[in-house]
Design an enzyme around this catalytic site. Structure first.
Site, PDB file in Angstrom:
ATOM      1  N   ASP A  34       0.855  -1.181   0.000  1.00 51.58           N
ATOM      2  CA  ASP A  34       0.000   0.000   0.000  1.00 51.58           C
ATOM      3  C   ASP A  34       0.897   1.239   0.000  1.00 51.58           C
ATOM      4  O   ASP A  34       1.566   1.536   0.987  1.00 51.58           O
ATOM      5  CB  ASP A  34      -0.895  -0.023   1.249  1.00 51.58           C
ATOM      6  CG  ASP A  34      -1.940   1.076   1.250  1.00 51.58           C
ATOM      7  OD1 ASP A  34      -1.754   2.081   0.541  1.00 51.58           O
ATOM      8  OD2 ASP A  34      -2.942   0.930   1.986  1.00 51.58           O
ATOM      9  N   HIS A  35       0.896   1.956  -1.124  1.00 50.93           N
ATOM     10  CA  HIS A  35       1.814   3.095  -1.259  1.00 50.93           C
ATOM     11  C   HIS A  35       1.411   4.286  -0.397  1.00 50.93           C
ATOM     12  O   HIS A  35       2.182   5.241  -0.247  1.00 50.93           O
ATOM     13  CB  HIS A  35       1.894   3.524  -2.727  1.00 50.93           C
ATOM     14  CG  HIS A  35       3.210   4.144  -3.111  1.00 50.93           C
ATOM     15  ND1 HIS A  35       4.175   4.483  -2.198  1.00 50.93           N
ATOM     16  CD2 HIS A  35       3.717   4.468  -4.318  1.00 50.93           C
ATOM     17  CE1 HIS A  35       5.215   5.006  -2.815  1.00 50.93           C
ATOM     18  NE2 HIS A  35       4.961   5.007  -4.107  1.00 50.93           N
ATOM     19  N   ARG A  36       0.214   4.250   0.193  1.00 53.38           N
ATOM     20  CA  ARG A  36      -0.152   5.299   1.143  1.00 53.38           C
ATOM     21  C   ARG A  36       0.647   5.167   2.430  1.00 53.38           C
ATOM     22  O   ARG A  36       0.910   6.156   3.125  1.00 53.38           O
ATOM     23  CB  ARG A  36      -1.650   5.224   1.471  1.00 53.38           C
ATOM     24  CG  ARG A  36      -2.586   5.433   0.305  1.00 53.38           C
ATOM     25  CD  ARG A  36      -4.021   5.191   0.708  1.00 53.38           C
ATOM     26  NE  ARG A  36      -4.199   3.834   1.227  1.00 53.38           N
ATOM     27  CZ  ARG A  36      -5.324   3.379   1.780  1.00 53.38           C
ATOM     28  NH1 ARG A  36      -6.368   4.181   1.897  1.00 53.38           N
ATOM     29  NH2 ARG A  36      -5.408   2.139   2.208  1.00 53.38           N
ATOM     30  N   ILE A  57       3.525   2.736   2.725  1.00 53.35           N
ATOM     31  CA  ILE A  57       4.884   2.254   2.515  1.00 53.35           C
ATOM     32  C   ILE A  57       5.468   2.880   1.261  1.00 53.35           C
ATOM     33  O   ILE A  57       4.837   2.891   0.197  1.00 53.35           O
ATOM     34  CB  ILE A  57       4.887   0.708   2.373  1.00 53.35           C
ATOM     35  CG1 ILE A  57       4.344   0.070   3.657  1.00 53.35           C
ATOM     36  CG2 ILE A  57       6.280   0.183   2.064  1.00 53.35           C
ATOM     37  CD1 ILE A  57       3.970  -1.379   3.500  1.00 53.35           C
TER      38      ILE A  57
END
Length: 423
Positions: A398-400, A402
Site C-alpha cells: 500500500d503506497h499510502r 509504505i
C-alpha cells in the site's frame, strides 16, 4: 410450524443452498442439521429450531435464499396438525419496511424518524456502506432502507444525512433530483450465443464475494509491486533432507512452511508491513502479533484462512497446521473466524507453476507476498556461472503507508532470510 432462515451474522443476509438434509415426511429433532448454506467464504450448517414431522419443503439445492425466508413446515412433536395458519407461539413475520415517505420540500424537517430494527440483528447493507457509515459516525439502525427487505443503499444514507443537516439548519433538504447519488452504469446484457455455441454457468456466491472484494481492494489501495528472486538451492536441499522425518510425524514439509518463518523474521525487522491503516482516525495500527493469511486454491475459488501466532510455533507445528487449514478450506469446512484477523498474506503459486505476478492486497492489511515456482537458472557466483534454483517473489504494498525504499529493504531482507535459512 414454519422454519425460516435465521440471521446469518454481520453483513450477511442471503446464501445459496448447497445440501438439503431433509424431505417431506422426515422426523427432525431440535438442533438437527437441516441444510448447508454457502455464504461469503464458508459453508455453514443451519440447524432446526424445533422438532417434529416435515410436512412441506420450500427450497431446493442451488437455490438462493434470504434471511426470514421459509425453508420448511413441520408439525411439532406432541402437537396436532393445524390448518389454521401460524401457531400463536410463533412470532409473526416482520413486514418489509416501506421507504420513508417523501416530505414536501417546504415542510419543516425534524430529526429523521429511526427505522424499525430487530434487536440484535444488524440492518441489511453492503460492507462498503457499513464502512462509510462507520467513518461518518452514523448509526445505520436509524436509517430507513428503501430496497427490498429494508436494505439500505447509498441514496438512503444520503437522504438521512440531508435530513440531519436540515434539522440543524432549519432548512428543507434539496430535492433528490438536484443531488443524485453517483452510480455505475447498468451492466450491458449481451447475447453471446448469436456468434456461436455457449455454456451458461452461475456465478457462485463465493466468486461474487471474491469479485466484490478484489474490486474494492484494488480501487481503495494504490498498489505497487516490488519484484525479486531468492536463491533457494540450499533451502530446497534442506527441505528434501528433513521431509521424510516430518512425514513420519504426520506433516508435509513444504516451501510455504519455510516462507512463514522467513516472512515473520522479516516482519519483525520491518513492522510497518505488519500494520493496518485506520482511515477513520488517520492512524497506523502496528500489530504485535503475526497472524499470516495463506491463499488456498480451491475448486470453488480463492480462500484465505489465517494461521495464528506464527512466531510462536516451530516448523513442525506450522507444517501440520498449514496442511490441516488448507484441507479445511478445500472442503469448505473453514469457519468465518478462521478467515479473519490476518496481519500479512502469502500467496504461493509455486506448486501450480508460473513466475512473477502482482497479488492484490487483502484489506485491511497493507502488504502481500506472491511466490512463484522455483526454476534452475545460470547464476554468476564468485565469477563463475552455476546452476541455481531461483524462486520469484512479488511484494505488493500500500503506497499510502509504505514507500519504495522501505519496500526494497524489506524484500532484500526477505531474500536473505530465504537464502540463509537454518533449522
Amino acid at each position: 410450524m414454519d422454519f425460516k432462515l435465521p440471521p446469518l451474522g454481520e453483513g450477511a443476509d442471503s446464501g445459496t443452498v448447497v445440501n438439503l438434509f431433509v424431505k417431506e415426511g422426515d422426523q427432525i429433532a431440535r438442533d438437527q442439521a437441516i441444510l448447508e448454506l454457502e455464504n461469503e467464504k464458508a459453508v455453514a450448517t443451519i440447524p432446526s429450531t424445533g422438532a417434529g414431522t416435515v410436512t412441506k419443503v420450500f427450497v431446493k439445492a442451488g437455490e438462493k435464499i434470504s434471511v426470514g425466508q421459509r425453508i420448511l413446515s413441520f408439525n411439532e412433536t406432541g402437537a396436532a396438525p393445524s390448518s389454521q395458519g401460524t401457531p400463536k407461539s410463533e412470532a409473526k413475520p416482520t413486514a418489509e419496511p416501506a421507504p420513508a415517505p417523501a416530505k414536501d420540500a417546504g415542510e419543516p424537517q425534524g430529526e429523521p424518524e429511526p427505522a424499525k430494527a430487530t434487536p440484535g440483528v444488524p440492518p441489511p447493507a453492503s460492507p462498503s456502506l457499513r464502512k462509510l457509515a462507520a467513518d461518518l459516525g452514523i448509526d445505520l439502525t436509524r436509517v430507513r432502507g428503501s430496497e427490498r427487505g429494508g436494505r439500505i443503499v447509498l441514496a438512503d444514507l444520503r437522504r438521512y444525512i440531508e435530513q440531519l443537516q436540515s434539522a440543524n439548519s432549519g432548512k428543507a433538504p434539496a430535492p433528490a433530483e438536484s443531488n443524485p447519488p453517483v452510480a455505475k452504469p447498468a451492466p450491458e446484457q449481451i447475447d453471446f450465443s448469436k456468434w456461436g455455441p455457449v455454456e451458461i454457468k452461475p456465478f457462485s456466491p463465493l466468486r461474487q464475494v471474491i469479485a466484490r472484494r478484489m474490486t474494492e481492494n484494488w480501487n481503495a489501495i494504490p498498489h505497487v509491486t516490488q519484484f525479486d528472486e531468492a536463491d533457494i538451492t540450499q533451502l530446497e536441499a534442506l527441505r528434501k533432507k528433513h521431509a521424510p522425518e516430518y512425514e513420519k510425524k504426520g506433516a508435509r514439509l513444504t516451501l510455504t512452511s519455510f516462507a512463514l518463518k522467513a516472512v515473520v523474521e522479516t516482519l519483525k525487522k520491518h513492522p510497518l508491513f505488519n500494520c493496518s491503516l485506520d482511515e477513520a482516525s488517520n492512524e497506523l495500527v502496528i500489530k504485535k502479533y503475526f497472524h499470516i493469511g495463506i491463499a488456498v486454491d480451491t475448486e470453488a475459488g480463492l480462500i484465505v484462512p489465517v494461521l495464528r501466532d506464527v512466531d510462536k510455533k516451530n516448523l513442525l507445528e506450522l507444517s501440520k497446521e498449514l496442511e490441516d487449514l488448507a484441507k479445511k478450506a478445500r472442503e469448505r469446512k473453514v469457519s468465518a473466524e478462521e478467515l479473519k484477523g490476518g496481519s500479512f498474506t502469502i500467496s504461493n503459486q509455486g506448486g501450480i507453476g508460473g513466475a512473477h505476478f502482482t497479488p492484490i492486497i487483502n484489506r485491511p492489511e497493507v502488504a502481500i507476498l506472491g511466490i512463484g515456482r522455483g526454476i534452475m537458472k545460470p547464476v554468476v557466483r564468485e565469477q563463475k556461472i552455476e546452476p541455481r534454483l531461483m524462486m520469484p517473489l512479488g511484494l505488493s504494498y500500500d503506497h499510502r503507508v509504505i514507500d519504495g525504499g522501505i519496500a526494497a529493504r524489506f524484500i532484500v531482507d526477505l531474500v536473505k532470510s530465504f537464502q540463509e535459512f537454518q533449522l
